[in-house]
Design an enzyme around this catalytic site. Structure first.
Site, PDB file in Angstrom:
ATOM      1  N   TYR A   1       1.448 -11.735   5.813  1.00 40.37           N
ATOM      2  CA  TYR A   1       1.841 -11.395   4.616  1.00 40.37           C
ATOM      3  C   TYR A   1       2.689 -11.984   3.631  1.00 40.37           C
ATOM      4  O   TYR A   1       2.186 -12.457   2.520  1.00 40.37           O
ATOM      5  CB  TYR A   1       2.445  -9.669   4.661  1.00 40.37           C
ATOM      6  CG  TYR A   1       2.762  -9.432   3.159  1.00 40.37           C
ATOM      7  CD1 TYR A   1       1.709  -8.948   2.140  1.00 40.37           C
ATOM      8  CD2 TYR A   1       4.259  -9.195   2.665  1.00 40.37           C
ATOM      9  CE1 TYR A   1       1.842  -8.308   0.961  1.00 40.37           C
ATOM     10  CE2 TYR A   1       4.511  -8.706   1.474  1.00 40.37           C
ATOM     11  CZ  TYR A   1       3.258  -8.222   0.739  1.00 40.37           C
ATOM     12  OH  TYR A   1       3.449  -7.950  -0.596  1.00 40.37           O
TER      13      TYR A   1
ATOM     14  N   VAL B   1       9.603  -2.000  -3.452  1.00 42.01           N
ATOM     15  CA  VAL B   1       9.158  -0.860  -4.271  1.00 42.01           C
ATOM     16  C   VAL B   1       8.642   0.311  -3.724  1.00 42.01           C
ATOM     17  O   VAL B   1       7.628  -0.064  -2.709  1.00 42.01           O
ATOM     18  CB  VAL B   1       8.076  -1.530  -5.486  1.00 42.01           C
ATOM     19  CG1 VAL B   1       7.727  -0.650  -6.558  1.00 42.01           C
ATOM     20  CG2 VAL B   1       8.511  -3.071  -5.845  1.00 42.01           C
TER      21      VAL B   1
ATOM     22  N   PRO C   1       8.435  -8.703  -6.980  1.00 45.07           N
ATOM     23  CA  PRO C   1       9.306  -7.453  -6.407  1.00 45.07           C
ATOM     24  C   PRO C   1       9.844  -7.751  -5.195  1.00 45.07           C
ATOM     25  O   PRO C   1       9.183  -8.323  -4.111  1.00 45.07           O
ATOM     26  CB  PRO C   1       8.371  -6.554  -6.782  1.00 45.07           C
ATOM     27  CG  PRO C   1       6.924  -7.094  -7.171  1.00 45.07           C
ATOM     28  CD  PRO C   1       7.239  -8.608  -6.865  1.00 45.07           C
ATOM     29  N   GLY C   2      10.765  -7.058  -5.076  1.00 44.28           N
ATOM     30  CA  GLY C   2      11.452  -6.741  -3.569  1.00 44.28           C
ATOM     31  C   GLY C   2      10.754  -5.254  -3.141  1.00 44.28           C
ATOM     32  O   GLY C   2       9.655  -4.957  -3.289  1.00 44.28           O
TER      33      GLY C   2
END
Ligand code: NDP
Ligand code: 8X3
Length: 251
Positions: free
Chosen positions: A152, A185, A182-183
């Site tokens: 990923y 979420v 983003p981190g």
């Protein structure tokens, strides 16, 4: 304002939040996804709120169907101003030497090849019109690997490389390229990663206030609305007690 914004994976999480925020911003929306029923429900919700919404049902891994859907766009919807490459997923959190071949293929085909397909199909029109904006949803996972993140993380590192590469390739045009990273979420992301194990998914967000899809959509709208000479090239958006992909302080 009043741009045509195409969002992939608009049926959930960050994509759905972008649909709502861009609609509220006065933009016209092309919402794409695999779940036709959800797309129709979201179209109804946003249309009732006054937005103009078109839906396209396709899997970003299906290049032929994606091509057909875009080729058949009504004339009034063809001049896409903003492409939000959001559709994506993580599957599994196993060590690299134990991961599932199928999970790897799904992530690579969706997060890298699906994003490339959409870029290849839509950006030529932007170049021809000398206008446009591509917003890729990357991740903090693309900055550095974390335990079990391997494939990923690699796909999101690819999103960074592809965003940087595209930005170079269109630098002689007014087209802008944004990589939003983003981190944590809280969306359906962890349910998908853990193949529907909701208890394990809930654990990911324990002891920390995670970001919401709206937090990311706010930044996407900001980047889109920025003056033409301003290119928001890359933004890392973390929850306050998260410092990196692997440093998360839980209370
Ligand atoms: P969700 O699972 O809530 O939403 C993912 C969306 O992508 C869904 O609409 C899903 O549709 C769609 N999708 C997945 N595969 C495909 C496909 N092959 N073709 C078309 N649509 C597809 O997760 P998020 O909103 O969190 O994820 C959105 C993006 O944000 C992803 O790229 C993810 O990697 C990224 N991200 C997420 C973070 C997080 O912590 N949540 C952090 C950083 C980045 P369907 O319902 O049909 O599966
Ligand atoms: C999603 C964020 O840290 O779970 O890209 O990989 S993380």
């Amino acid at each position: 304002m009043n741009k045509i914004v195409l969002i992939t994976g608009a049926t959930s999480g960050i994509g759905l939040a972008c649909a709502r925020k861009f609609a509220n911003n006065g933009d016209k929306l092309i919402l794409t996804g695999r779940n036709e029923q959800r797309l129709t429900e979201i179209q109804k919700e946003l249309t009732e709120a006054g937005a103009e919404v078109l839906t396209l049902v396709f899997d970003v891994r299906d290049r032929a169907r994606a091509t057909q859907c875009l080729n058949e766009l009504p004339a009034a919807w063809q001049s896409i101003d903003v492409l939000i490459n959001n559709a994506g997923l993580a599957m599994g959190l196993e060590p690299e030497y134990e991961g599932s071949f199928d999970d790897w293929e799904t992530m690579i085909d969706t997060n890298i090849k699906g994003l490339l397909t959409m870029t290849r199909l839509i950006v030529p029109g932007m170049v021809a019109r000398n206008a446009g904006h591509i917003i890729n949803i990357g991740s903090v996972a693309g900055d550095a690997a974390y335990a079990g993140g391997n494939v990923y993380c690699a796909t999101k590192a690819a999103v960074k490389a592809l965003s940087d590469g595209l930005r170079i390739d269109v630098a002689n045009t007014p087209i802008r390229v944004t990589n939003l990273k983003p981190g944590l979420v809280e969306t359906n992301f962890s349910n998908t990663r853990f193949h529907g194990d909701t208890a394990r998914a809930a654990n990911v967000y324990k002891g920390i206030q995670p970001l919401t899809g709206d937090d990311i959509a706010d930044v996407a709208v900001y980047a889109s609305n920025a003056p033409a000479h301003v290119q928001i090239a890359e933004v890392l958006i973390l929850a306050t007690h998260q410092a990196s992909g692997s440093v998360i302080v839980r209370k």
